[in-house]
Design an enzyme around this catalytic site. Structure first.
Site, short mmCIF file in Angstrom:
data_model
loop_
_atom_site.label_atom_id
_atom_site.label_comp_id
_atom_site.label_asym_id
_atom_site.label_seq_id
_atom_site.Cartn_x
_atom_site.Cartn_y
_atom_site.Cartn_z
CB THR A 131 -0.91 0.06 1.23
OG1 THR A 131 -0.07 0.10 2.38
CG2 THR A 131 -1.84 -1.12 1.30
CD GLU A 146 -5.35 -2.54 1.81
OE1 GLU A 146 -5.65 -1.89 0.77
OE2 GLU A 146 -4.80 -2.01 2.80
CE LYS A 190 -16.78 12.41 17.18
NZ LYS A 190 -16.61 11.22 17.99
CD1 TRP A 219 -17.19 12.47 13.29
CD2 TRP A 219 -18.15 10.83 12.10
NE1 TRP A 219 -16.78 11.28 13.81
CE2 TRP A 219 -17.34 10.26 13.12
CE3 TRP A 219 -18.83 9.98 11.23
CZ2 TRP A 219 -17.20 8.89 13.27
CZ3 TRP A 219 -18.69 8.62 11.40
CH2 TRP A 219 -17.89 8.07 12.40
P1 ADP Z 1 -3.30 3.94 0.31
O1 ADP Z 1 -4.15 3.26 1.32
O2 ADP Z 1 -1.88 3.80 0.58
O3 ADP Z 1 -3.74 5.33 -0.04
P2 ADP Z 1 -4.72 2.71 -1.88
O4 ADP Z 1 -4.41 3.15 -3.22
O5 ADP Z 1 -4.95 1.29 -1.65
O6 ADP Z 1 -3.49 3.15 -1.04
O7 ADP Z 1 -5.92 3.59 -1.37
C1 ADP Z 1 -7.19 3.10 -1.11
C2 ADP Z 1 -8.00 4.19 -0.50
O8 ADP Z 1 -8.21 5.25 -1.43
C3 ADP Z 1 -9.39 3.77 -0.10
O9 ADP Z 1 -9.39 3.14 1.15
C4 ADP Z 1 -10.14 5.10 -0.09
O10 ADP Z 1 -9.91 5.81 1.10
C5 ADP Z 1 -9.47 5.86 -1.20
N1 ADP Z 1 -10.25 5.78 -2.43
C6 ADP Z 1 -10.11 4.94 -3.48
N2 ADP Z 1 -11.00 5.20 -4.44
C7 ADP Z 1 -11.75 6.23 -4.01
C8 ADP Z 1 -12.85 6.97 -4.55
N3 ADP Z 1 -13.35 6.71 -5.75
N4 ADP Z 1 -13.36 7.95 -3.79
C9 ADP Z 1 -12.87 8.24 -2.58
N5 ADP Z 1 -11.84 7.60 -2.03
C10 ADP Z 1 -11.29 6.61 -2.72
#
Ligand code: ADP
Length: 534
Positions: free
Chosen positions: A181, A326, A435, A440
């Site tokens: 990640t 993931e 918060k 929120w």
């Molecule tokens: P990292 O966790 O290191 O940023 P990832 O690329 O796996 O790497 O990121 C996944 C995260 O990105 C998701 O858990 C979410 O928070 C965010 N995410 C992915 N796609 C979207 C989307 N279309 N809109 C909003 N958030 C998104």
């Protein structure tokens, strides 16, 4: 039914066998290359045989540090097809993270693009498990380098066995790939993808109601091949025999626009930053982008203004999707249901700007302290996911695994609402929610509204500690060139859209919002910067 394994080997063999004339167009530092799947199939076999000669065995990890190009695509298939594990490494990670993940994965061989060799040269003495380096350039000869032993990719492929038979006995549950990640959330965590997971995910990209990827597409993944396997697009595109355009290193908006125009790209995928850049380019210069049938946008929230500009101003269909490393990564995708197509434009957009409906094959639910949330578009809770392409642990990281994978579900750390139709909307990441006075505030909603203002290029909202309300939002704003907007005007614009207590206490004008290695807002850094400034 028969229980035959779903493997990556069968994907490349299908492309080789049935789509031998179809092409992969690849941009590298050496120029544009055009190869057929027949060529690619042979080169993949030759690379597998060369890796075997170098001592790579079933189960070994082989790392890649590379841009989106045909050699990287070949590695995508050669490594898993011989039973080894393709570890795509994020080229934008700081040296300490590179060292950590190469050691943690125990990569045996590294395939590295020529311009990225210096990254590895600097850390070569700290990655003892790596037994050989391969430079993925045009030449048969290796460049001057301190890496040892260093082989030239093209030399290995030329010398390799183009008729190599994939003999490895692969179980579909064997590891095929891995990816760490990108650490918006701390130290990188490793995710291992099985052959079966990748195959099922690849099929899901081909469904008419998801990305609808097919043989007739010209697919150009802009999302890096080191980021969640370019969302799995190269696997599906190859399996289905689609034409592929791989945009290569430093693909600036101008280059992307030219590639789309020249090769009549029909579908592309990338994070909002990419599309904001392309939008700027097509609003400044003239291109014919009429070939595009769908742009997939994910990785962070697609601002409504961005969807509106692409679709209404430029007639380019824009699809919002959500996933994470993931989850291989596709989880949800926003499309209208058949009976929603007659809704007024604003209502349709308000559905399509959500992250959308869970794709067939996966299960989701969202929970908060009171249990499972109501599907009313208001109730908020953490999104949980399960399914055959969802990881069930982090690689060799029991502590992080226990936190995230519990009770048979992946706990995403994303706070969502789900509406009556089942559409998921990401409200925020748990740690980015603001918060205020016990309630929120969604930074994402404020950002989307700000980026919907025609004078604003980018905006991120972060929390500031507040003696009375605990936390209050502050907006960081990058204006379009030549635009003048005051703090008061921006706040008045938000006041018209949100309840009073959601409106940020301050607006800070910036040149650029700090971003992660994959182009997402780096809220942690931004928060620190803002706290120092105010
Ligand atoms: P990292 O966790 O290191 O940023 P990832 O690329 O796996 O790497 O990121 C996944 C995260 O990105 C998701 O858990 C979410 O928070 C965010 N995410 C992915 N796609 C979207 C989307 N279309 N809109 C909003 N958030 C998104």
């Amino acid at each position: 039914m028969m229980n035959t394994p779903l493997t990556i080997t069968s994907m490349i063999e299908r492309a080789e066998k049935y789509f031998s004339k179809k092409k992969v167009i690849s941009r590298t530092q050496g120029g544009i290359h055009e190869l057929t799947y027949k060529d690619i199939g042979k080169r993949v076999r030759a690379l597998s045989s060369a890796l075997e000669e170098l001592g790579v065995e079933q189960g070994d990890r082989v790392g890649t540090l590379a841009w989106n190009h045909h050699r990287h695509l070949e590695a995508y298939f050669a490594i898993p097809s011989m039973g080894a594990v393709l570890h795509t490494i994020n080229i934008r990670l700081p040296a300490e993270h590179l060292i950590h993940i190469i050691n943690h994965a125990e990569d045996k061989v590294l395939l590295v693009d020529p311009d990225l060799l210096p990254l590895i040269e600097k850390i070569a003495d700290q990655i003892p498990a790596v037994k050989a380096f391969i430079v993925m350039g045009e030449d048969f000869y290796v460049p001057e380098s301190s890496l040892d032993p260093l082989y030239a990719y093209e030399h290995l492929v030329a010398e390799g066995d183009k008729t190599y038979e994939y003999t490895a006995q692969i179980d579909e549950n064997d590891p095929a790939g891995m990816c760490y990640t990108s650490a918006t959330t701390g130290k990188p965590k490793g995710v291992v993808y099985s052959h079966r997971g990748i195959a099922l995910h690849s099929m899901s990209l081909g469904l008419a109601d998801t990305a609808a990827l097919s043989e007739s597409d010209v697919s150009m993944p802009v999302v890096p091949m080191f980021h969640a396997n370019a969302w799995g697009v190269p696997f599906s595109a190859t399996w289905f025999g689609a034409t592929q355009v791989l945009p290569g290193p430093y693909a600036a908006p101008k280059i992307l626009a030219e590639l789309i125009e020249t090769y009549k790209v029909t579908t592309s995928a990338g994070v909002p930053t990419i599309w904001l850049g392309l939008l700027k380019e097509i609003e400044t210069n003239n291109y014919d982008l009429s070939s595009i049938r769908a742009i997939l946008c994910g990785g962070s929230a697609a601002p409504e203004g961005l969807i509106r500009a692409f679709e209404l101003k430029h007639g380019i269909p824009f699809i919002h999707a959500y996933g994470m490393t993931e989850t291989t990564p596709l989880v949800t995708l926003a499309r209208l249901k058949s009976y929603q197509s007659d809704l007024p434009e604003d209502d349709r957009l308000s559905i399509r700007k959500k992250q959308g409906l869970v794709v067939p094959g996966l299960d989701i639910k969202a929970i908060n302290d009171s249990g499972e949330i109501k599907h009313d578009g208001e109730d908020m809770g953490e999104l949980l996911i399960r399914g055959p392409w969802i990881a069930d642990e982090y690689y060799r990281d029991p502590d992080k695994s226990v936190e995230t994978f519990r009770d048979g579900w992946l706990h995403t750390g994303d706070v969502v609402t789900i509406d009556e139709e089942g559409n998921v909307e990401i409200v925020d990441r748990t740690k980015d929610l603001i918060k205020s006075g016990g309630e929120w505030i969604s930074s994402v909603e404020l950002e989307n509204a700000l980026m919907g203002h025609e004078g604003i290029f980018e905006a991120a909202v972060v929390s500031m500690p507040d003696p009375k309300w605990q936390e209050r939002p502050v907006a960081c704003v990058v204006l379009h060139e030549g635009v003048e907007l005051s703090k008061e005007e921006i706040l008045a614009y938000l006041e018209a859209k949100f309840v009073k207590w959601w409106v940020p206490d301050d607006v800070i004008f910036m040149e650029e919002i700090p971003k992660t290695s994959v182009g997402k807002f780096l809220k942690r850094t931004l928060r620190d910067q803002v706290r120092e400034m105010v």
